[in-house]
Design a protein around this motif. Sequence first.
Motif, mmCIF file in Angstrom:
data_model
loop_
_atom_site.group_PDB
_atom_site.id
_atom_site.type_symbol
_atom_site.label_atom_id
_atom_site.label_comp_id
_atom_site.label_asym_id
_atom_site.label_seq_id
_atom_site.Cartn_x
_atom_site.Cartn_y
_atom_site.Cartn_z
ATOM 1 N N ASP A 147 6.900 -27.239 47.673
ATOM 2 C CA ASP A 147 7.015 -27.047 46.225
ATOM 3 C C ASP A 147 6.113 -25.921 45.727
ATOM 4 O O ASP A 147 6.525 -25.059 44.969
ATOM 5 C CB ASP A 147 6.661 -28.341 45.485
ATOM 6 C CG ASP A 147 7.743 -29.395 45.604
ATOM 7 O OD1 ASP A 147 8.927 -29.011 45.673
ATOM 8 O OD2 ASP A 147 7.404 -30.588 45.637
ATOM 9 N N LYS B 226 13.446 -32.258 34.346
ATOM 10 C CA LYS B 226 13.918 -30.952 34.828
ATOM 11 C C LYS B 226 13.037 -29.815 34.308
ATOM 12 O O LYS B 226 12.885 -28.787 34.971
ATOM 13 C CB LYS B 226 15.378 -30.738 34.417
ATOM 14 C CG LYS B 226 16.380 -31.559 35.223
ATOM 15 C CD LYS B 226 17.806 -31.324 34.738
ATOM 16 C CE LYS B 226 18.830 -31.873 35.734
ATOM 17 N NZ LYS B 226 18.726 -33.315 35.938
ATOM 18 N N CYS C 57 9.458 -29.753 36.316
ATOM 19 C CA CYS C 57 9.645 -29.735 37.763
ATOM 20 C C CYS C 57 8.510 -28.930 38.391
ATOM 21 O O CYS C 57 8.277 -27.776 38.008
ATOM 22 C CB CYS C 57 10.998 -29.121 38.109
ATOM 23 S SG CYS C 57 11.354 -29.060 39.870
ATOM 24 N N ARG D 230 13.109 -24.695 41.108
ATOM 25 C CA ARG D 230 14.084 -25.719 40.726
ATOM 26 C C ARG D 230 13.964 -26.118 39.267
ATOM 27 O O ARG D 230 14.694 -26.994 38.807
ATOM 28 C CB ARG D 230 13.920 -26.950 41.619
ATOM 29 C CG ARG D 230 14.199 -26.683 43.098
ATOM 30 C CD ARG D 230 14.582 -27.960 43.829
ATOM 31 N NE ARG D 230 13.525 -28.962 43.756
ATOM 32 C CZ ARG D 230 12.596 -29.146 44.706
ATOM 33 N NH1 ARG D 230 12.587 -28.374 45.779
ATOM 34 N NH2 ARG D 230 11.683 -30.099 44.576
#
Length: 322
Positions: free
Chosen positions: A247, A290, A293, A298
């Motif tokens: 990530d 979202k 994130c 993403r």
Amino acid sequence: MNPPMVTFTTPTTNPPVDAVRRYELLDLVGEGRNGEVYKAVDLKLTRLFAIKIIPFHNKESGFPSDVMRKIALMAELEHNNVIRIHTVERLPGYSYGCRLVMEYGESNLSRYIVEHAKRGIPPEKAKLFLLQILQGLKHCHSRKVMHRNLRPANILLTANEVIKLSGFGSSDAFDVPNLQNNHNVGILRYRAPEMLLALPYTNLVDIWAVGCVFAELVASKPLFDGTSNPAVMMSIGSIFGVPTPADLKGASSYFDNKLGLYEPKNVEPRISLARLVPNLSRKGLDLLQKMLCINPCRRITAANALRHPFFKDLHAERARTP
């Protein structure tokens, strides 16, 4: 679009009112990156404006290049949900300097959240505010401008509750991730993880900040807290868990070296995001997740966020309005 008009007035010894008595400064309403912002009345048009006073520290070099660049960026952002510059003028009463005459917002989301803290902000009102914030941000990003300092105090609210993005003193043009990007901009609790970790970043740091603002609108308090980068990262980790190397590069070693709490087996979040925003609908929570994130690749964009099912009813209502 034409660049902002520059007019020059004769200096006076009384800064609050210029030589032709065009503007009178009323109250100090904020301090920006380059100068102070005042509420002012236009004595000719009898209407309110916000005036940013920008003194120059070196009269020999003229208009500072960074000020010129910020003004040029703002001049490209003509949108109903973005604060508008009316004129850029020589600063009367000073030997050198300028003032930005801008739209005036009666309030801001920081003040609005405090005023509604006890009873809370109605969910539909928070949704409408978020829609307008994203509309303004989409326009900024379409013009290749990232704000970098989105927070409730920089989101103005007119008397008709129209959102106006302001506080562009930290804004910058963007194209691709840049290792030279300034990571020490904006307020800590609204900084994206990639900024906190001093990694290359893009305009998606603004989406993270909007997610923080949205959560604050719903919960009436900031989602993250801390007075240092490690403290805010620990606050983020307490909700989302420790970011994995997939990530964010270097995140695990950051937690290990700076915070001493990285354990591969303990990367699960300790606090549920849903529990922190209990009044948020399922669709609203999905959109918030979202926006927040951890992996910026993403993270949802402003354009895609506006197409999220969370706003379906508002879009349908607008379609029905003649």
